[in-house]
Write a protein that holds these residues in place. Structure first.
Motif, PDB file in Angstrom:
ATOM      1  N   THR A  46      -1.493   1.115 -10.563  1.00  0.00           N
ATOM      2  CA  THR A  46      -1.161   2.537 -10.528  1.00  0.00           C
ATOM      3  C   THR A  46      -1.599   3.227 -11.813  1.00  0.00           C
ATOM      4  OG1 THR A  46       0.746   2.125  -9.092  1.00  0.00           O
ATOM      5  CG2 THR A  46       0.717   4.202 -10.310  1.00  0.00           C
ATOM      6  N   VAL A  59      -0.948   4.039  -2.398  1.00  0.00           N
ATOM      7  CA  VAL A  59      -0.669   5.276  -1.656  1.00  0.00           C
ATOM      8  C   VAL A  59      -1.718   5.442  -0.552  1.00  0.00           C
ATOM      9  CG1 VAL A  59      -0.504   7.786  -1.817  1.00  0.00           C
ATOM     10  CG2 VAL A  59       0.416   6.358  -3.658  1.00  0.00           C
ATOM     11  N   PRO A  62      -0.726   1.708   2.249  1.00  0.00           N
ATOM     12  CA  PRO A  62       0.635   1.178   2.052  1.00  0.00           C
ATOM     13  C   PRO A  62       0.792  -0.299   2.398  1.00  0.00           C
ATOM     14  CG  PRO A  62       0.677   3.292   3.207  1.00  0.00           C
ATOM     15  CD  PRO A  62      -0.744   2.836   3.188  1.00  0.00           C
TER      16      PRO A  62
END
Length: 206
Positions: A46, A59, A62
Motif C-alpha cells: 500500500t 483495492v 480484493p
C-alpha cells in the motif's frame, strides 16, 4: 497473470502468515487474526502504490484480502502445533521479505522509475508491513532490532536488482538476484549472527 501480480500474491500470503503468528502470540480472537494478517500482508504494498501514484493493488483486486484472510484462518487453527512460534515467525518473515522486495522493485520498474526510487520502493514494500504488524501488536519491530540485518537486506537486494538491470540483464533475472541477495543476508543474520556495528554512546569531552 503478470509476474508482479504473482509476486504480490506470494508476498501477501507469506506476510499474512507472520501477522497471524504474531496475533497468536498476543492471544487474539479470529477477527484480530484477520486484521493483523491483513495489515501485515498489504501494508508495504500500500505504501509503495500510494507513493508511486498507482492504483493500490488490493483495492483494485480484493482477492488479496481474501488470500490474507485464508492465511489467518489457517494459522488460527494450526499455530498451537508449532514448537516455537517466534522462531517460525523469523523464518517465514525472511521468506516474505525475499518475495516482497522484488515485488517493490518490479512495481517501480513498471512505472519507469529512476534507480533511487527503485531502491526505496523495494525497501518500503519489504519492510512497512512487518513494521505495522509489530507496532500494532506492541512487539519490538524486527526492522529496528539492535544490529539486526533487516532493512539492510532489503536495501542490498534492491541494489542487486538495480545493478543487474544497469548491466542490461532482463527483469526476471534481476528479480531473482534481488530475492537471492535479500534472503541470503537475512538468513545469515539469523543463522550466523551477522550484524552491523551499532552506535555506542560515550561520555562528552570536558
Amino acid at each position: 497473470m503478470s509476474a508482479l501480480a504473482l509476486l504480490d500474491y506470494a508476498s501477501v500470503f507469506v506476510f499474512a502468515l507472520t501477522g497471524a503468528l504474531v496475533a497468536s502470540r498476543a492471544q487474539l480472537d479470529i477477527v484480530g487474526f484477520v486484521f493483523i494478517a491483513c495489515i501485515t500482508a498489504v501494508g508495504g504494498g500500500t505504501v509503495r502504490d500510494v507513493i508511486l501514484d498507482r492504483p493500490v493493488f488490493w483495492v483494485a483486486n480484493p482477492n488479496f484480502i481474501i488470500v490474507a484472510s485464508v492465511a489467518a484462518f489457517v494459522v488460527f487453527f494450526t499455530a498451537h502445533l508449532l514448537e516455537s512460534r517466534y522462531r517460525t515467525i523469523l523464518w517465514i518473515d525472511a521468506l516474505a521479505l525475499a518475495v516482497a522486495v522484488p515485488a517493490g522493485v518490479a512495481a517501480a520498474v513498471a512505472m519507469e522509475s529512476v534507480w533511487p526510487i527503485i531502491l526505496i520502493m523495494g525497501v518500503a514494500t519489504g519492510c512497512f508491513g512487518g513494521l505495522m504488524r509489530d507496532v500494532v501488536c506492541n512487539e519490538v519491530p524486527l526492522v529496528l532490532k539492535q544490529g539486526e540485518l533487516y532493512v539492510t537486506c532489503a536495501f542490498a537486494g534492491a541494489g542487486a536488482a538495480v545493478v543487474l538491470l544497469t548491466l542490461g540483464q532482463p527483469l526476471p533475472l534481476a528479480l531473482i538476484g534481488c530475492a537471492a541477495v535479500t534472503l541470503a543476508l537475512r538468513v545469515g543474520s539469523m543463522a550466523f549472527g551477522w550484524r552491523l556495528p551499532v552506535y555506542k554512546s560515550r561520555p562528552p569531552r570536558v
